[in-house]
Design a protein around this motif. Structure first.
Motif, PDB file in Angstrom:
ATOM      1  N   PRO A 121    -112.334   3.425  41.704  1.00  0.00           N
ATOM      2  CA  PRO A 121    -113.369   2.537  42.258  1.00  0.00           C
ATOM      3  C   PRO A 121    -113.631   2.842  43.738  1.00  0.00           C
ATOM      4  O   PRO A 121    -112.760   3.377  44.419  1.00  0.00           O
ATOM      5  CB  PRO A 121    -112.741   1.147  42.104  1.00  0.00           C
ATOM      6  N   ALA A 122    -114.827   2.489  44.163  1.00  0.00           N
ATOM      7  CA  ALA A 122    -115.148   2.653  45.589  1.00  0.00           C
ATOM      8  C   ALA A 122    -114.578   1.455  46.340  1.00  0.00           C
ATOM      9  O   ALA A 122    -115.005   0.322  46.118  1.00  0.00           O
ATOM     10  CB  ALA A 122    -116.663   2.699  45.759  1.00  0.00           C
ATOM     11  N   LEU A 123    -113.606   1.709  47.167  1.00  0.00           N
ATOM     12  CA  LEU A 123    -112.905   0.594  47.826  1.00  0.00           C
ATOM     13  C   LEU A 123    -113.084   0.572  49.334  1.00  0.00           C
ATOM     14  O   LEU A 123    -112.551  -0.300  50.003  1.00  0.00           O
ATOM     15  CB  LEU A 123    -111.401   0.679  47.513  1.00  0.00           C
ATOM     16  N   GLY A 124    -113.791   1.523  49.868  1.00  0.00           N
ATOM     17  CA  GLY A 124    -113.915   1.573  51.332  1.00  0.00           C
ATOM     18  C   GLY A 124    -112.663   2.198  51.930  1.00  0.00           C
ATOM     19  O   GLY A 124    -111.673   2.416  51.227  1.00  0.00           O
ATOM     20  N   ALA A 125    -112.734   2.424  53.209  1.00  0.00           N
ATOM     21  CA  ALA A 125    -111.627   3.148  53.864  1.00  0.00           C
ATOM     22  C   ALA A 125    -110.472   2.217  54.182  1.00  0.00           C
ATOM     23  O   ALA A 125    -110.670   1.050  54.502  1.00  0.00           O
ATOM     24  CB  ALA A 125    -112.155   3.782  55.145  1.00  0.00           C
ATOM     25  N   LEU A 126    -109.263   2.730  54.040  1.00  0.00           N
ATOM     26  CA  LEU A 126    -108.079   1.977  54.456  1.00  0.00           C
ATOM     27  C   LEU A 126    -107.738   2.407  55.881  1.00  0.00           C
ATOM     28  O   LEU A 126    -107.911   3.570  56.244  1.00  0.00           O
ATOM     29  CB  LEU A 126    -106.898   2.288  53.522  1.00  0.00           C
ATOM     30  N   ASP A 127    -107.259   1.470  56.646  1.00  0.00           N
ATOM     31  CA  ASP A 127    -106.922   1.772  58.043  1.00  0.00           C
ATOM     32  C   ASP A 127    -105.453   2.192  58.116  1.00  0.00           C
ATOM     33  O   ASP A 127    -104.550   1.357  58.126  1.00  0.00           O
ATOM     34  CB  ASP A 127    -107.182   0.518  58.885  1.00  0.00           C
ATOM     35  N   ARG A 128    -105.243   3.467  58.181  1.00  0.00           N
ATOM     36  CA  ARG A 128    -103.875   3.980  58.109  1.00  0.00           C
ATOM     37  C   ARG A 128    -103.074   3.656  59.373  1.00  0.00           C
ATOM     38  O   ARG A 128    -101.851   3.539  59.332  1.00  0.00           O
ATOM     39  CB  ARG A 128    -103.884   5.498  57.868  1.00  0.00           C
ATOM     40  N   GLN A 129    -103.757   3.496  60.495  1.00  0.00           N
ATOM     41  CA  GLN A 129    -103.045   3.166  61.751  1.00  0.00           C
ATOM     42  C   GLN A 129    -102.450   1.754  61.651  1.00  0.00           C
ATOM     43  O   GLN A 129    -101.391   1.475  62.194  1.00  0.00           O
ATOM     44  CB  GLN A 129    -104.031   3.149  62.944  1.00  0.00           C
ATOM     45  N   ALA A 134    -108.498  -4.879  49.170  1.00  0.00           N
ATOM     46  CA  ALA A 134    -109.722  -4.156  48.815  1.00  0.00           C
ATOM     47  C   ALA A 134    -110.028  -4.322  47.322  1.00  0.00           C
ATOM     48  O   ALA A 134    -111.185  -4.534  46.917  1.00  0.00           O
ATOM     49  CB  ALA A 134    -109.558  -2.680  49.162  1.00  0.00           C
ATOM     50  N   LEU A 135    -108.990  -4.261  46.487  1.00  0.00           N
ATOM     51  CA  LEU A 135    -109.199  -4.422  45.035  1.00  0.00           C
ATOM     52  C   LEU A 135    -109.625  -5.857  44.718  1.00  0.00           C
ATOM     53  O   LEU A 135    -110.517  -6.109  43.919  1.00  0.00           O
ATOM     54  CB  LEU A 135    -107.895  -4.088  44.290  1.00  0.00           C
ATOM     55  N   ARG A 136    -108.985  -6.805  45.403  1.00  0.00           N
ATOM     56  CA  ARG A 136    -109.320  -8.212  45.167  1.00  0.00           C
ATOM     57  C   ARG A 136    -110.787  -8.454  45.509  1.00  0.00           C
ATOM     58  O   ARG A 136    -111.529  -9.093  44.765  1.00  0.00           O
ATOM     59  CB  ARG A 136    -108.415  -9.080  46.051  1.00  0.00           C
ATOM     60  N   GLN A 137    -111.197  -7.875  46.623  1.00  0.00           N
ATOM     61  CA  GLN A 137    -112.571  -8.035  47.092  1.00  0.00           C
ATOM     62  C   GLN A 137    -113.549  -7.409  46.091  1.00  0.00           C
ATOM     63  O   GLN A 137    -114.591  -7.989  45.771  1.00  0.00           O
ATOM     64  CB  GLN A 137    -112.690  -7.371  48.478  1.00  0.00           C
ATOM     65  N   ALA A 138    -113.156  -6.215  45.570  1.00  0.00           N
ATOM     66  CA  ALA A 138    -114.033  -5.506  44.615  1.00  0.00           C
ATOM     67  C   ALA A 138    -114.205  -6.333  43.341  1.00  0.00           C
ATOM     68  O   ALA A 138    -115.282  -6.366  42.744  1.00  0.00           O
ATOM     69  CB  ALA A 138    -113.436  -4.145  44.299  1.00  0.00           C
ATOM     70  N   ILE A 139    -113.137  -7.021  42.932  1.00  0.00           N
ATOM     71  CA  ILE A 139    -113.242  -7.877  41.725  1.00  0.00           C
ATOM     72  C   ILE A 139    -114.116  -9.089  42.030  1.00  0.00           C
ATOM     73  O   ILE A 139    -114.989  -9.461  41.257  1.00  0.00           O
ATOM     74  CB  ILE A 139    -111.834  -8.311  41.255  1.00  0.00           C
ATOM     75  N   ARG A 140    -113.912  -9.648  43.217  1.00  0.00           N
ATOM     76  CA  ARG A 140    -114.679 -10.853  43.576  1.00  0.00           C
ATOM     77  C   ARG A 140    -116.161 -10.562  43.701  1.00  0.00           C
ATOM     78  O   ARG A 140    -116.996 -11.354  43.295  1.00  0.00           O
ATOM     79  CB  ARG A 140    -114.173 -11.417  44.907  1.00  0.00           C
ATOM     80  N   ASN A 141    -116.483  -9.386  44.295  1.00  0.00           N
ATOM     81  CA  ASN A 141    -117.927  -9.144  44.496  1.00  0.00           C
ATOM     82  C   ASN A 141    -118.573  -8.436  43.309  1.00  0.00           C
ATOM     83  O   ASN A 141    -119.732  -8.062  43.352  1.00  0.00           O
ATOM     84  CB  ASN A 141    -118.189  -8.419  45.826  1.00  0.00           C
ATOM     85  N   THR A 152    -103.941  -0.644  33.071  1.00  0.00           N
ATOM     86  CA  THR A 152    -104.220  -1.868  33.831  1.00  0.00           C
ATOM     87  C   THR A 152    -105.720  -2.076  33.880  1.00  0.00           C
ATOM     88  O   THR A 152    -106.467  -1.109  34.046  1.00  0.00           O
ATOM     89  CB  THR A 152    -103.682  -1.708  35.267  1.00  0.00           C
ATOM     90  N   TRP A 153    -106.177  -3.292  33.707  1.00  0.00           N
ATOM     91  CA  TRP A 153    -107.604  -3.565  33.784  1.00  0.00           C
ATOM     92  C   TRP A 153    -107.855  -4.948  34.385  1.00  0.00           C
ATOM     93  O   TRP A 153    -106.930  -5.766  34.504  1.00  0.00           O
ATOM     94  CB  TRP A 153    -108.288  -3.391  32.427  1.00  0.00           C
ATOM     95  N   VAL A 154    -109.108  -5.121  34.781  1.00  0.00           N
ATOM     96  CA  VAL A 154    -109.469  -6.399  35.405  1.00  0.00           C
ATOM     97  C   VAL A 154    -109.422  -7.484  34.332  1.00  0.00           C
ATOM     98  O   VAL A 154    -109.883  -7.273  33.204  1.00  0.00           O
ATOM     99  CB  VAL A 154    -110.891  -6.324  36.016  1.00  0.00           C
ATOM    100  N   THR A 155    -108.833  -8.601  34.687  1.00  0.00           N
ATOM    101  CA  THR A 155    -108.671  -9.678  33.707  1.00  0.00           C
ATOM    102  C   THR A 155    -110.034 -10.055  33.110  1.00  0.00           C
ATOM    103  O   THR A 155    -110.979 -10.309  33.860  1.00  0.00           O
ATOM    104  CB  THR A 155    -108.070 -10.927  34.389  1.00  0.00           C
ATOM    105  N   PRO A 156    -110.134 -10.059  31.772  1.00  0.00           N
ATOM    106  CA  PRO A 156    -111.381 -10.494  31.153  1.00  0.00           C
ATOM    107  C   PRO A 156    -111.615 -11.991  31.401  1.00  0.00           C
ATOM    108  O   PRO A 156    -110.713 -12.694  31.842  1.00  0.00           O
ATOM    109  CB  PRO A 156    -111.167 -10.221  29.655  1.00  0.00           C
ATOM    110  N   PHE A 157    -112.778 -12.468  31.049  1.00  0.00           N
ATOM    111  CA  PHE A 157    -113.141 -13.896  31.138  1.00  0.00           C
ATOM    112  C   PHE A 157    -113.070 -14.441  32.553  1.00  0.00           C
ATOM    113  O   PHE A 157    -112.768 -15.592  32.761  1.00  0.00           O
ATOM    114  CB  PHE A 157    -112.226 -14.770  30.253  1.00  0.00           C
ATOM    115  N   GLN A 158    -113.307 -13.593  33.539  1.00  0.00           N
ATOM    116  CA  GLN A 158    -113.336 -14.161  34.898  1.00  0.00           C
ATOM    117  C   GLN A 158    -114.737 -14.614  35.228  1.00  0.00           C
ATOM    118  O   GLN A 158    -115.702 -13.956  34.872  1.00  0.00           O
ATOM    119  CB  GLN A 158    -112.923 -13.116  35.921  1.00  0.00           C
ATOM    120  N   ASP A 159    -114.812 -15.711  35.887  1.00  0.00           N
ATOM    121  CA  ASP A 159    -116.124 -16.185  36.312  1.00  0.00           C
ATOM    122  C   ASP A 159    -116.507 -15.419  37.582  1.00  0.00           C
ATOM    123  O   ASP A 159    -115.968 -15.664  38.648  1.00  0.00           O
ATOM    124  CB  ASP A 159    -116.050 -17.686  36.608  1.00  0.00           C
ATOM    125  N   VAL A 160    -117.400 -14.455  37.383  1.00  0.00           N
ATOM    126  CA  VAL A 160    -117.772 -13.637  38.539  1.00  0.00           C
ATOM    127  C   VAL A 160    -119.154 -14.026  39.074  1.00  0.00           C
ATOM    128  O   VAL A 160    -119.684 -13.407  39.951  1.00  0.00           O
ATOM    129  CB  VAL A 160    -117.778 -12.126  38.195  1.00  0.00           C
TER     130      VAL A 160
END
Ligand SMILES: Cc1ncc(COP(=O)(O)O)c(C=O)c1O
Length: 496
Positions: free
Chosen positions: A14-22, A33-40, A87-95
């Motif tokens: 998935p496209a998750l944007g850049a992680l700040d390694r510093q 980032a994954l939580r945000q991707a599921i939410r949006n 692993t997969w995104v939980t089904p039946f989520q209210d998105v």
């Protein structure tokens, strides 16, 4: 609600944007980032995620970092995982995003929240300057014994945190308090009737909660302590507060009988009326007890600073006249220090269980370590010695205040009400409005409280409470001089 049951065929990275390694904490960043991707909705319910190995390689992360993020999101319910199937995104989520998204502000406040918010400003802590009530520093502080005793108890483990305890408080402290109030205040009680509180303020709250049912009335002095009036205006709004006038003898019992003869309780400060400073006369005490007996009502006696009487002995507590009807409240705030937050309620036997239940539900029980320390301090006789020392010290402060006012304040502007006890005095203002004087005084570094807002209609007689601070005489004189300047400046504001 959009219910997506499809299981995605592909499990692309998935496209998750850049992680700040510093910034480190890569597992947290990935989780977010994954939580945000599921939410949006960029990751859809039921969509398969790449294997931990694949995602780690794509993002150039350690595999453990990805595993940790997946496990966290499984625990939070965003992902499901089955051994062997991935692993997969939980089904039946209210998105579905809320269609009419409310503005970004908190829900409206309940009437209760608004009442509490008003109460937040009812007792303002004064800056450490004359005429704030003394901070226990220097000569007013408990001497080194307090610290030594604390160290000794901690070394023995006796003051160390332990498990939950009884809501009544620690038995040795209850015994010490019973002994103290019996001898020093003529209170009739056994240790079983003593409940350790977090100061009188909590004792007042417990009393109002326990003694009154919804709709029932209680007498409260007029003028009176803001800590009790604000309590009725906030927590006890379903009880009726009947403000009963106070005259030179204390609460006017006849006026109370005329206003609300069947009230269930009377809250009084008989040893040292707050804020006016006089004791309740014997005939008024008898009248109050007579009314309470006839009406089967309770009396709540707030005995906040009666230890300090500078001529003769402290007045005996009202409780001694009617032990079965009086809830007697005392505190260590004045004789030791307010931040200790320890006081006591001596309650009639019939009320012990009820007070314990209310205490349990409020904050379970008092903190253990300081109770142990205080019990030892009392049992070894240090408290009695400390009170004797303070009495001498505050007698001098009384004298200093009398002199400073006499020498620095024009009697045409204000006069100090005679009083031989307690930790504050009343300065009546002849021509200035105390509410006008108050901010000017605070801004000039003089700590006072205005009396007129303590009257029922908020516009009573104009005066200032001057605390007996533990400040050097020169400082007290300088503050009195400043106050005089302010009184000159605010002359005639009383009628404005
Ligand atoms: C009249 C009166 N009651 C109660 C209290 C509250 O005391 P505590 O610190 O024990 O809560 C005070 C504090 O100044 C007071 O003046």
């Amino acid at each position: 609600m959009q219910r997506v049951t499809r299981k995605a065929k592909q499990n692309d990275v998935p496209a998750l944007g850049a992680l700040d390694r510093q910034a480190g904490q890569l597992s947290r960043q990935l989780t977010q980032a994954l939580r945000q991707a599921i939410r949006n909705g960029s990751l859809q319910p039921g969509e398969a995620l790449p294997s931990t190995r694949r995602l780690a390689r794509a993002l150039q992360l350690a595999r453990g970092t990805v595993t940790e993020a997946y496990e966290q999101l499984v625990a939070e319910g965003f992902l499901v995982s089955r051994r062997g199937s991935g692993t997969w995104v939980t089904p039946f989520q209210d998105v579905t995003p809320p269609t009419s998204a409310p503005p970004l502000c908190a829900p409206p406040l309940s009437a209760q929240a608004q009442a509490f918010a008003r109460a937040a400003g009812c007792i303002v802590t004064l800056p450490a300057a004359p005429f704030a009530v003394s901070e226990p520093v220097g000569a007013a502080a408990p001497d080194d014994v307090w610290r030594t005793l604390g160290n000794r108890l901690r070394a023995r483990g006796a003051g160390a945190p332990a498990g939950y305890a009884a809501p009544h408080g620690a038995w040795p402290l209850r015994q010490a308090v019973a002994e103290y109030v019996r001898t020093a205040r003529s209170v009739q009680c056994t240790p079983e009737q003593v409940i350790i509180t977090a100061g009188i303020q909590q004792g007042l709250a417990l009393s109002a909660q326990v003694l009154l049912d919804a709709g029932e009335a209680a007498w409260v002095e007029d003028p009176g302590y803001p800590g009790i009036t604000a309590l009725f205006e906030s927590t006890c709004r379903d009880r009726r507060m009947i403000r009963v006038p106070v005259d030179a003898e204390g609460l006017d019992v006849q006026a109370g009988e005329a206003l609300a003869p069947h009230a269930r309780a009377a809250f009084v400060t008989p040893s040292h009326q707050y804020p006016l400073g006089m004791p309740m006369s014997m005939s008024r005490r008898n009248a109050l007890v007579g009314w309470a007996r006839a009406q089967q009502a309770w009396i709540v006696e707030d005995d906040y600073d009666s230890e300090f009487r500078y001529t003769g002995h402290p007045f005996p507590a009202l409780q001694g006249l009617a032990p079965a009807q009086v809830v007697y409240l005392g505190t260590f705030s004045k004789i030791l220090f307010p931040s200790l937050r320890l006081g006591y309620a001596v309650v009639p036997e019939a009320l012990v269980e009820a007070f314990c239940g209310a205490r349990l539900l409020m904050d379970r029980h008092p903190p253990g370590a300081d109770q142990t320390l205080l019990a030892a301090f009392m049992a070894e006789g240090h408290l009695a010695r400390h009170i004797r020392r303070l009495r001498t010290l505050y007698a001098e402060k009384h004298h200093d205040l009398n002199r400073a006012v006499a020498e620095q304040i024009d009697p045409a502007l204000a006069w100090l009400q005679p009083c031989d006890q307690g930790m504050h005095r009343v300065l009546w203002l002849r021509e200035s409005d105390d509410r006008v004087v108050l901010p000017l005084a605070l801004a000039a570094g003089v700590a006072v409280r205005a009396i007129s807002p303590m009257y029922a209609n908020g516009h009573g007689r104009s005066g200032l409470l001057l605390g007996l601070g533990g400040y050097p005489r020169e400082q007290v004189e300088a503050a009195a001089r400043t106050l005089n300047r302010i009184l000159i400046k605010t002359r005639n504001s009383a009628s404005a």
